[in-house]
Motif scaffolding. Sequence first.
Motif, PDB file in Angstrom:
ATOM      1  N   LEU A   1       0.829  -1.212   0.000  1.00  0.00           N
ATOM      2  CA  LEU A   1       0.000   0.000   0.000  1.00  0.00           C
ATOM      3  C   LEU A   1       0.861   1.258   0.000  1.00  0.00           C
ATOM      4  O   LEU A   1       0.613   2.188  -0.773  1.00  0.00           O
TER       5      LEU A   1
ATOM      6  N   LEU B   1       0.804   4.040  -2.906  1.00  0.00           N
ATOM      7  CA  LEU B   1       0.359   5.395  -2.575  1.00  0.00           C
ATOM      8  C   LEU B   1       1.536   6.375  -2.599  1.00  0.00           C
ATOM      9  O   LEU B   1       1.389   7.519  -3.037  1.00  0.00           O
TER      10      LEU B   1
ATOM     11  N   MET C   1       4.085   5.537   3.677  1.00  0.00           N
ATOM     12  CA  MET C   1       3.971   6.172   2.364  1.00  0.00           C
ATOM     13  C   MET C   1       4.742   7.485   2.297  1.00  0.00           C
ATOM     14  O   MET C   1       5.223   7.863   1.233  1.00  0.00           O
TER      15      MET C   1
ATOM     16  N   PHE D   1       2.222   7.262  -6.146  1.00  0.00           N
ATOM     17  CA  PHE D   1       1.206   8.243  -6.558  1.00  0.00           C
ATOM     18  C   PHE D   1       1.613   9.640  -6.075  1.00  0.00           C
ATOM     19  O   PHE D   1       1.645  10.593  -6.861  1.00  0.00           O
TER      20      PHE D   1
END
Lengths: 298, 279
Positions: free
Chosen positions: B76, B80, B149, B83
């Motif tokens: 994850l 993320l 992240m 991104f």
Amino acid sequence: MPGRRFVIGVPYAWLLIFFFLPFLILLYISFVDMGNEVHPFQPLWDAEQGVLLLKFENYWSIFRTGPDGALFQTLYVESYLRSIVYALITALLCLVIGYPFAYFIARSKPEIRLILLMMLMLPFWTSFMLRVFAWKGILSDFGVLNQFLIWVGVTEEPLRLLYTDFSMLIGMVYVYLPFMVLPLYANLVKMDFRLLEAAYDLGASPFKAFWLITVPLSKPGIIAGMMLVFIPSMGEFVVPSLLGGADNLMIGRVVWDEMFIANNWPRAAALAVLMLVLILVPMMLYFRYGVRDSADGR
Amino acid sequence: MTNWLNKHLGKVWLALVFLFLYAPLAFMILFSFNSTRQHAVFTGFSLRWYEALLADTRIVEGFIVSLQVAFVTGLLAAVLGTFCAFVLVRYQRFWGRTVFSGMATAPMVMPEVIIGLSLLLLMVGAQNVFGGPERGLITIIIGHTLLGMAFAMVVVQSRLQEVDRSIEEAAMDLGARPHQVFFLVTLPNIAPAILAAFLLAFTLSFDDVVITLFLSGPGVSTLPQVIFNFAVRGINPTIYAAATLLILTVTLFVVSYALWVARSTRKRQREMAQALRGV
């Protein structure tokens, strides 16, 4: 363009829901009254009477002295001050130990440099918890360090090392030293050593050249390292819990106790908000010097 | 003596700091083989703490939970984080950019106690409103991902900044659609950084205890949490056995990675030398 909207939207939504919203809730709860066992806090808005129940009591109670005039309530203020002082001492100790360390790594041969950096990182990759736990064993009354001190003849009786300021600072410096060394190294390794040679040619002593050239040039690294150690040290929870004394509460632990032992959610929230306010200045300093430095350091 | 010290001060300092860094690890490895509970004197070699470790379901279960959480968190956080990095490097202008970059980086420097507490309050609120999620694996993963992240983003961001845009432009000139450009050109270019981001988030998650303490529910404990609970109560050499196994695994992993990097660097240099000679 739908692609663009998707790429921005997904992480944006995640951050809004799991970072921004929780913070708003924290802020909200810090301004309401404590509740009962079913509802741990009162609503901010009284629907029946249509009045706002904004309370500053949680914040005032942090600074107020106790009912008998004793410094009972200043437990909170003390733990804030203690956190700042310990974090500052930790950062300074890390600087004193880490600066020469980073300097000597940066000055060594490139092949050796990578090995040394990896040797620095290796303990860092093995569990944080375990490393703190190990110090507990080393520093205990009948631990290795005490046996060693008795054997050397420094002391005859085992010294009280664990659960003192000493043990806590050892743990903090141990855990946060790499956070100081890495930005300093990134900075020092980029330094143009011809500047030092020029200074020697002009007659500067090694110490003077170091003080007038190396140190000022490494200022961004020093500031980034100090902040990287100071900020997490302020809120450190594990090291004080395991190695610190029972009456040496730091603010991270106080927030925890307020939440889970006293069950006073609003005060826990207020303490956390105030803690955030306190580290806002160092945080901004870090973003100003640290991020920029690490961005062009890579 | 002074002369010698002056000349070798660097080496002495390096040795002393490395001694400080490695002493606890050496201590744990040595005393994991001790025959008694003693942790000052080595009384004899024994594997009893390793037997105790395998028999201790809390530690073994905690290890499995930690692996699960760290794996999902790593995935994850890498996605993320990529991104976020892409947004910050490529989209210079959009509504709320400053807020976005602030939110994306802040978890790196936010005290974990505050992240844990505020997320706990969110989860309690969500449970009151939606009836879920139950505190446990999911909530821990969410907390860890938030932290992971931010670091993943920094790693991918620095790689993305170095990517030569002209290759992407060339692909676009040749008629590739934007998603084709991303998957066929950009992604392979930044893949090593994404892998590094995954590993970093994995490690951070595997190591985290504070956020976990706030967000875990009854019956779900990660390995660091189990160790924390042990440590609060006292000293138990079973943990040293767990530590020794972990240290060996990490060392093996790091050393083999380093050897691999060294070998591929040498190989590339050799190939380049050959190419230059025109062989």
